[in-house]
Design an enzyme around this catalytic site. Structure first.
Site, PDB file in Angstrom:
ATOM      1  N   HIS A   1       0.657   3.746  -6.706  1.00 44.94           N
ATOM      2  CA  HIS A   1      -0.708   3.668  -7.351  1.00 44.94           C
ATOM      3  C   HIS A   1      -0.872   3.793  -8.758  1.00 44.94           C
ATOM      4  O   HIS A   1      -1.651   3.114  -9.511  1.00 44.94           O
ATOM      5  CB  HIS A   1      -1.691   4.496  -6.469  1.00 44.94           C
ATOM      6  CG  HIS A   1      -1.864   4.090  -5.148  1.00 44.94           C
ATOM      7  ND1 HIS A   1      -1.855   4.874  -4.019  1.00 44.94           N
ATOM      8  CD2 HIS A   1      -2.072   2.643  -4.540  1.00 44.94           C
ATOM      9  CE1 HIS A   1      -2.115   4.031  -2.938  1.00 44.94           C
ATOM     10  NE2 HIS A   1      -2.273   3.207  -3.042  1.00 44.94           N
TER      11      HIS A   1
ATOM     12  N   GLY B   1     -10.682 -11.523   0.303  1.00 42.50           N
ATOM     13  CA  GLY B   1     -10.342 -11.299  -1.401  1.00 42.50           C
ATOM     14  C   GLY B   1     -10.036 -12.716  -1.854  1.00 42.50           C
ATOM     15  O   GLY B   1     -10.707 -13.339  -2.973  1.00 42.50           O
TER      16      GLY B   1
ATOM     17  N   ASP C   1      -3.719  -5.224  -4.337  1.00 41.77           N
ATOM     18  CA  ASP C   1      -2.720  -4.404  -3.484  1.00 41.77           C
ATOM     19  C   ASP C   1      -2.692  -4.782  -2.197  1.00 41.77           C
ATOM     20  O   ASP C   1      -3.542  -4.317  -1.122  1.00 41.77           O
ATOM     21  CB  ASP C   1      -3.799  -2.854  -3.592  1.00 41.77           C
ATOM     22  CG  ASP C   1      -3.029  -1.927  -2.965  1.00 41.77           C
ATOM     23  OD1 ASP C   1      -1.647  -1.890  -2.659  1.00 41.77           O
ATOM     24  OD2 ASP C   1      -3.871  -0.762  -2.871  1.00 41.77           O
TER      25      ASP C   1
ATOM     26  N   GLN D   1      -5.666  -6.241  12.406  1.00 40.78           N
ATOM     27  CA  GLN D   1      -4.432  -5.666  12.249  1.00 40.78           C
ATOM     28  C   GLN D   1      -4.104  -4.573  13.221  1.00 40.78           C
ATOM     29  O   GLN D   1      -4.994  -3.870  13.771  1.00 40.78           O
ATOM     30  CB  GLN D   1      -4.148  -5.165  10.861  1.00 40.78           C
ATOM     31  CG  GLN D   1      -5.018  -6.027   9.888  1.00 40.78           C
ATOM     32  CD  GLN D   1      -4.633  -5.622   8.257  1.00 40.78           C
ATOM     33  OE1 GLN D   1      -3.721  -5.757   7.780  1.00 40.78           O
ATOM     34  NE2 GLN D   1      -5.801  -4.979   7.917  1.00 40.78           N
TER      35      GLN D   1
HETATM   36  N1  AG3 Z   1       0.394  -2.071  -0.080  1.00 44.95           N
HETATM   37  C1  AG3 Z   1       1.927  -2.394  -0.446  1.00 44.95           C
HETATM   38  C2  AG3 Z   1       2.818  -2.386   1.064  1.00 44.95           C
HETATM   39  C3  AG3 Z   1       4.146  -3.017   0.521  1.00 44.95           C
HETATM   40  C4  AG3 Z   1       4.928  -2.723   1.537  1.00 44.95           C
HETATM   41  N2  AG3 Z   1       6.101  -3.508   1.397  1.00 44.95           N
HETATM   42  C5  AG3 Z   1       7.214  -3.305   1.710  1.00 44.95           C
HETATM   43  N3  AG3 Z   1       7.692  -2.434   2.016  1.00 44.95           N
HETATM   44  N4  AG3 Z   1       8.079  -4.227   1.387  1.00 44.95           N
HETATM   45  C6  AG3 Z   1       0.163  -0.861   0.224  1.00 44.95           C
HETATM   46  C7  AG3 Z   1      -1.155  -0.435   0.162  1.00 44.95           C
HETATM   47  C8  AG3 Z   1      -1.279   0.839  -0.700  1.00 44.95           C
HETATM   48  N5  AG3 Z   1      -2.322   0.845  -1.158  1.00 44.95           N
END
Ligand code: AG3
Length: 284
Positions: free
Chosen positions: A62, A139, A156, A31
């Site tokens: 969180h 995962g 997550d 990424q």
């Molecule tokens: N995980 C969620 C990110 C989502 C962002 N999406 C959005 N803005 N539509 C992030 C990792 C945090 N631990």
């Protein structure tokens, strides 16, 4: 000249955050990752043009992702986190004294290492906790293959583009179901429905193929632009939906949690969805 980070997550609207200092910018194996400092939100982690978390508002997401299912369930011993490389969710799960192990399956070791280095406050030592187990793996593959069982599974993930895409499929949810103990709960990152309505539509349908009770609950995370974010909720146990703040308050107190967003009252209220989101759940 001041540089701005402009999000590329949505095709027709974008938020920008001023990059007061760029701490790290690189393509890891999988990424494109940037970590920068912003005067209002503190340090910010973005992956593939989408803000993932910030020091300033990470507590909202969180706390809601960890405390809502763990307190609703009431007897969680084993937690599985899929993704979550920054460690913020791992840390919140480990705050619960009854939790014996938290297994975190993260596909990209680079994200963990960089977050420990540049955003140490998020995990705040959680990776060194004896109850934490980190597995570097895909995962989706992990839940398809493991013999282990968990009381709560927390997804997550990034948004359903790139490596995170498989984490939104019916096959993945069926594998999660297989890995849950009876009465277990699956919670998923489900996007911002005003801008990503298909995520609610598709998740409602895909989760519904494996679980008796499927709904969503809300969190408002300032840097997840677009208003209310939804978290997916899937379980076979209907009892959790009947919990009141009076039921949850003693559990919250017993866990000794210090929170900035979660309260037992908010826990219950977070499931009261606006009509447009309810309609999306019905496939509208
Ligand atoms: N995980 C969620 C990110 C989502 C962002 N999406 C959005 N803005 N539509 C992030 C990792 C945090 N631990």
């Amino acid at each position: 000249m001041t540089e701005w980070f402009a999000e590329t997550l949505h095709k027709d609207v974008a938020q920008s955050l001023r990059m007061d200092r760029v701490l790290f910018r690189e393509r890891t194996g999988l990424q494109e990752l940037v970590i920068f400092e912003n005067a209002r939100f503190g340090r910010v982690l973005a992956l593939d043009g989408a803000v993932q978390t910030t020091e300033g508002d990470e507590f909202v997401y969180h706390e809601m992702m960890a405390h809502v299912p763990i307190l609703a369930h009431g007897a969680v011993k084993r937690v599985l986190i899929v993704g979550g490389g920054d460690g913020g969710l791992l840390r919140r799960c480990l705050l619960h004294p009854g939790v014996e192990t938290v297994t975190m399956v993260e596909i990209d070791r680079g994200v963990i290492d960089l977050c420990v280095k540049y955003l140490p406050g998020l995990s705040a030592g959680a990776f060194d906790d004896a109850r934490a187990e980190v597995v570097i793996a895909d995962g989706a593959r992990f839940v398809a293959e493991t013999d282990r069982r968990f009381d709560v599974i927390l997804v997550d993930s990034t948004d359903p583009q790139g490596p995170g895409e498989v984490l939104f499929t019916a096959a993945f949810y069926a594998d999660c179901k297989r890995c849950l103990t009876p009465g277990g709960i699956l919670v998923t990152q489900n996007g911002v429905p005003f801008l990503q309505p298909d995520e609610v539509r598709h998740s409602a349908e895909h989760l519904g193929q494996s679980f008796a009770v499927v709904t969503f609950y809300m969190a408002v995370v300032p840097t997840y632009f677009g208003g209310i974010m939804t978290l997916g909720w899937a379980t076979d146990e209907a009892q959790y939906s009947r919990l009141t703040a009076t039921d949850l308050s003693p559990r919250f107190a017993a866990a000794g949690l210090q929170t900035r967003y979660y309260t037992p009252e908010l826990h219950v209220g977070a499931f009261a969805l606006p009509a447009f989101i309810k309609a999306l759940c019905q496939g509208a």
